[in-house]
Structure formats: C-alpha cells, structure tokens
Design a protein around this motif. Structure first.
Motif, PDB file in Angstrom:
ATOM      1  N   ILE A 134      46.819  42.196  36.338  1.00  0.00           N
ATOM      2  CA  ILE A 134      45.779  42.738  35.465  1.00  0.00           C
ATOM      3  C   ILE A 134      44.652  41.732  35.258  1.00  0.00           C
ATOM      4  O   ILE A 134      43.468  42.081  35.245  1.00  0.00           O
ATOM      5  CB  ILE A 134      46.394  43.143  34.105  1.00  0.00           C
ATOM      6  N   VAL A 137      42.299  41.682  38.386  1.00  0.00           N
ATOM      7  CA  VAL A 137      41.413  42.853  38.471  1.00  0.00           C
ATOM      8  C   VAL A 137      40.276  42.738  37.467  1.00  0.00           C
ATOM      9  O   VAL A 137      39.111  43.020  37.779  1.00  0.00           O
ATOM     10  CB  VAL A 137      42.203  44.159  38.243  1.00  0.00           C
ATOM     11  N   ASN A 138      40.582  42.325  36.232  1.00  0.00           N
ATOM     12  CA  ASN A 138      39.549  42.217  35.196  1.00  0.00           C
ATOM     13  C   ASN A 138      38.486  41.189  35.526  1.00  0.00           C
ATOM     14  O   ASN A 138      37.331  41.315  35.098  1.00  0.00           O
ATOM     15  CB  ASN A 138      40.194  41.871  33.850  1.00  0.00           C
ATOM     16  N   THR A 145      36.889  47.982  36.774  1.00  0.00           N
ATOM     17  CA  THR A 145      37.842  48.368  35.731  1.00  0.00           C
ATOM     18  C   THR A 145      37.689  49.841  35.374  1.00  0.00           C
ATOM     19  O   THR A 145      38.674  50.571  35.231  1.00  0.00           O
ATOM     20  CB  THR A 145      37.626  47.507  34.474  1.00  0.00           C
ATOM     21  N   SER A 149      40.445  52.697  36.092  1.00  0.00           N
ATOM     22  CA  SER A 149      40.925  53.397  34.890  1.00  0.00           C
ATOM     23  C   SER A 149      40.843  54.906  35.073  1.00  0.00           C
ATOM     24  O   SER A 149      41.733  55.643  34.638  1.00  0.00           O
ATOM     25  CB  SER A 149      40.114  52.971  33.665  1.00  0.00           C
ATOM     26  N   CYS A 291      49.532  49.629  33.403  1.00  0.00           N
ATOM     27  CA  CYS A 291      48.420  48.942  34.086  1.00  0.00           C
ATOM     28  C   CYS A 291      47.071  49.403  33.545  1.00  0.00           C
ATOM     29  O   CYS A 291      46.162  48.597  33.315  1.00  0.00           O
ATOM     30  CB  CYS A 291      48.494  49.191  35.592  1.00  0.00           C
ATOM     31  N   SER A 292      46.951  50.719  33.307  1.00  0.00           N
ATOM     32  CA  SER A 292      45.697  51.284  32.819  1.00  0.00           C
ATOM     33  C   SER A 292      45.341  50.759  31.432  1.00  0.00           C
ATOM     34  O   SER A 292      44.231  50.275  31.185  1.00  0.00           O
ATOM     35  CB  SER A 292      45.823  52.815  32.786  1.00  0.00           C
ATOM     36  N   LEU A 295      44.545  47.011  31.495  1.00  0.00           N
ATOM     37  CA  LEU A 295      43.192  46.739  31.977  1.00  0.00           C
ATOM     38  C   LEU A 295      42.170  46.888  30.859  1.00  0.00           C
ATOM     39  O   LEU A 295      41.333  46.014  30.631  1.00  0.00           O
ATOM     40  CB  LEU A 295      42.836  47.705  33.115  1.00  0.00           C
ATOM     41  N   THR A 299      40.171  43.968  28.748  1.00  0.00           N
ATOM     42  CA  THR A 299      38.712  43.980  28.777  1.00  0.00           C
ATOM     43  C   THR A 299      38.135  43.865  27.372  1.00  0.00           C
ATOM     44  O   THR A 299      37.249  43.045  27.099  1.00  0.00           O
ATOM     45  CB  THR A 299      38.205  45.279  29.434  1.00  0.00           C
TER      46      THR A 299
END
Length: 442
Positions: A134, A137-138, A145, A149, A291-292, A295, A299
C-alpha cells in the motif's frame, strides 16, 4: 533549500465519492459485524441507524466548513481558523488517532482473514506485506490511487451483492429466522440501549469516508461545490448499505454467541450460506476491501500530517514536504506505512475504539467550528440561519458527545493520554517559539 512543490487539483465529484467509499469500505460492515453483534446482543442494524442519524448533522457541518476553508487540514484547519490555533492543533492531534489507526485496522483485518484461510503463514507476515504494498502504490500519486480505488470499489460492490443474494436465498429457504421481515434486529423487549450506543460509538469508524474526502480539498476541482456533495452522498450510501447488510446477516445467523472467531464472523456466515464458493469469493473481496480502504486512509492520513507540517505544527522539513515529481507528501506516506506495521500487536476491538475516539473529537469540533465561524463571528443568527448555524450543529455536537461517552474505558484512557501528550508537545513548541500562533494562522 525550501520545498515549493504543492498538491495538484485533479479530482472531480465521481472520483471523490469513489475514494470516500473506498476509505469507508463497502465491506466494512462484514469486518466489524461479529464484534459489534456480540456487544449489542444482536442489534447491529439499529446501532448503524443511530450512528447515521448522529453523523448526518456532522456531515452537513463539514459541508459548511469546507466552503470557507477548502484545505487539506480538514478538522484541524476548521478548528484552528474558527476557534483558536492551539485548539486546532489539539483537535488535529486527536484526529491523528483515527487517521493513523485506520490503516492499522485494515491490515489487522486482512491478516485475520488470511491467517484463517492460510494458517501455515503467520499473521505478522501478512501485515508487513500489505503495509509495504500500500505504501508503494501511494507514493506514485493521487491519480493512480483514485483509479485503483474505482476498480476495487466496483469489485467490492459485486461481492456484497452476491453475498446479499445468498443470504436472501438462505433465509427464504428456512435458514436463520426463516423470514425476511422482522423488527428484532431493531428492537426487542430485552434490548440494552446502553450497549447499542456503545456499538454505535464503535461503528463511527465505518463512516470516516465522508470526513476523509475533506483532506483532499486541495486536490479537488471546485472543492466548495464538490466536497459537500461528496460528503452527503458517501454518508447516505454507506448508511443504507451497512444497515441493510447487517439486517440480513442477523436474520440468516441470529445466534451472535456461536461465532468461533468474532473478528472473522462474516467468513463463517459466508461458508454457512454459500459454501466454499462464497467463502472464497468473500475472502477475495475482503482482501480487495482491505487494500482499497488502506489506500484511501493512507492517503488522507498523509495529507493531514502535511497540513500540520506545512504550518509548523509538526516539523516542517519532514511533514511539510511534497515531492516535486509526484506531487505527494512522500515522507508522510512512508511514516504512516511504518506505523501501520504495528498492527501485528493490536486487537481489533481496541483499535476500533481508538479510531472512534479521534473521530468523535474531530466530529465534535467541526460542529463547534460552524457555530464559532457563522453564528458567533459572522453573526448569522436570523431566520433559517439560526437553524443552519445554531441548532443543527448543536444537535450534531450533542450526538457526538453522547457517542463519545459510550466508548469503552480503555479507549477513553488511551485517547486522553494521547491528548495530554499533544498538550505537552504544544507547550514545548510554544516555549521554544512563543510566536508559534502566528505561524499557525498564515
């Protein structure tokens, strides 16, 4: 050399709602169901309704404040500008609890489900792998993102619909209560209203998505219009979804005391109503949801730290830094990823309560900020303004206090200790630099 990079405006209403729903996690009702069902003695749906009613007033207050201060600082900025800079710092410090702990709870949930499915692999391994993935990705930016998402939320919605279909089929076939219509999940003669409010106070963390999107104000196109709309859409969609699904879960499996593991109760219900197929589908959906939500929460947490760092409330060189290439607060993202790995030591019910402590402090002061800014400072007190800026935020604040005092004692003690630590840090900062109040209000 001073870092002059800033956040970039890329988000419209649709992506905002998607990120908010991803943060809130459409499948979070399954994650918390076992814990809250046991606590409320099977009255989860009414606990969700109480939470939604309480938070709608607060959602409206967020919408009013973002029109005045469309800042990544969200609650921290509203209290800072409307009440007092020092109050704003302490509110931001408190809200950090839910922003920092939500990624942790996602990793703890993911670890619980994966360990149940693959017992040969220790839970801490899953936590570390999720945290690293995570964080990476961020680091690549808000647009990636948002796109990821959107895919995740679509899949979660599909999983939820399939689960609902199996539950309706099972109930119609005689499973559980054997009927689709019952008042029992909402009211029973032996219902303990105190326990229901305790459950509602824990469920506050389920609705954090509408709060989270306010931290994206500086990355939103026309934030004064789109943020308030997104806030209400996220709250209502979540409330309807959570109440409906928790109702069906009670009807298909009314014995809340029979779960082998309350943290993974939904996985047991999935196997009960849909066998190995739904068990596997739900497990995959849960991991996508983890995961969603991770994220989105990662953020938002990084943006809150950025807002506090930019204005000197936290060390600016680290927390106020934005990557010129990616347009992201990279140091904050890495710090939150590292903190999230401590989920290997946490228990879900305790983490839920810590999150709710910070969230309810933030919610309360958003309502107070509306009164301070509009009703007191701008003197908007006549006609409907008295209702909008006096009565409605007061009702929202009263609900928040009611939910707050329903938190368990451990959450209140640890949360209060965190708040005292923030007060000591503020005192130290003021002693080092008595003019810090000037920096806060720039």
């Amino acid at each position: 050399m001073e870092n002059k990079a800033s956040l970039r405006r890329m988000l419209k209403l649709g992506p905002l709602v998607v990120i908010g729903l991803a943060y809130m996690d459409p499948l979070v009702v399954f994650d918390s169901y076992g814990v809250v069902s046991k606590l409320t003695q099977g009255h989860v749906p009414i606990a969700y309704i109480l939470t939604l009613v309480a938070l709608i007033f607060t959602a409206l207050s967020y919408g009013k404040m973002v029109q005045v201060y469309p800042s990544a600082g969200s609650t921290y900025t509203y209290a800072q500008k409307s009440i007092h800079p020092h109050v704003g710092f302490l509110v931001g410090w408190s809200v950090m609890l839910d922003y920092l702990f939500l990624p942790m709870v996602n990793f703890a949930i993911g670890s619980a489900y994966l360990t149940a499915a693959f017992p040969a692999i220790p839970g801490p391994v899953w936590v570390i792998l999720l945290a690293i993935g995570i964080t990476v990705v961020n680091l690549f930016g808000i647009k990636l993102t948002a796109n990821i998402s959107a895919l995740f939320v679509t899949f979660q919605t599909l999983v939820a619909l399939v689960f609902v279909g199996f539950m309706i089929k099972g109930i119609s076939g005689g499973m559980g209560e054997g009927t689709l219509i019952s008042a029992a999940p909402f009211y029973s003669s032996d219902m303990n209203i105190g326990l229901v409010f305790s459950g509602a106070s824990i469920l506050c963390f389920s609705f954090l998505g509408f709060d989270a999107v306010t931290t994206l104000s500086e990355e939103t196109i026309n934030p004064k219009k789109n943020i308030p709309r997104a806030i209400l859409m996220i709250a209502f969609i979540g409330g309807i979804l959570f109440t409906g699904i928790s109702y069906l879960m009670h009807m298909v499996h009314p014995n809340f005391l029979s779960f082998q593991d309350t943290d993974a109760a939904s996985l047991e219900i999935a196997s009960y109503v849909g066998g190995s197929f739904l068990h596997s589908l739900f497990l995959s959906g849960t991991m996508v949801a983890v995961c969603s939500s991770s994220l989105s929460s990662h953020t938002s947490a990084s943006r809150l730290l950025y807002a506090m760092g930019r204005e000197g409330a936290l060390p600016k060189r680290v927390f106020g830094y934005v990557s010129p290439k990616r347009g992201t607060p990279v140091y904050n993202i890495i710090i939150i990823g590292a903190i999230s790995m401590t989920a290997v030591f946490g228990e879900l019910e305790v983490i839920y309560s810590f999150i709710s402590f910070g969230a309810l402090i933030g919610f309360l002061f958003v309502n107070i900020s509306v009164i301070a800014h509009y009703y007191i400072r701008e003197k908007r007190r006549r006609g409907m303004d008295f209702v909008r800026y006096g009565i409605m935020p007061s009702i929202g604040g009263a609900f928040c206090i009611w939910l707050f005092v329903s938190l368990n004692i451990s959450a209140l003690l640890v949360g209060s200790s965190w708040l005292v630590l923030g007060g000591l840090y503020l005192f130290y900062k003021l002693k080092q630099n008595p003019s810090l109040v000037i920096n806060f209000t720039k």
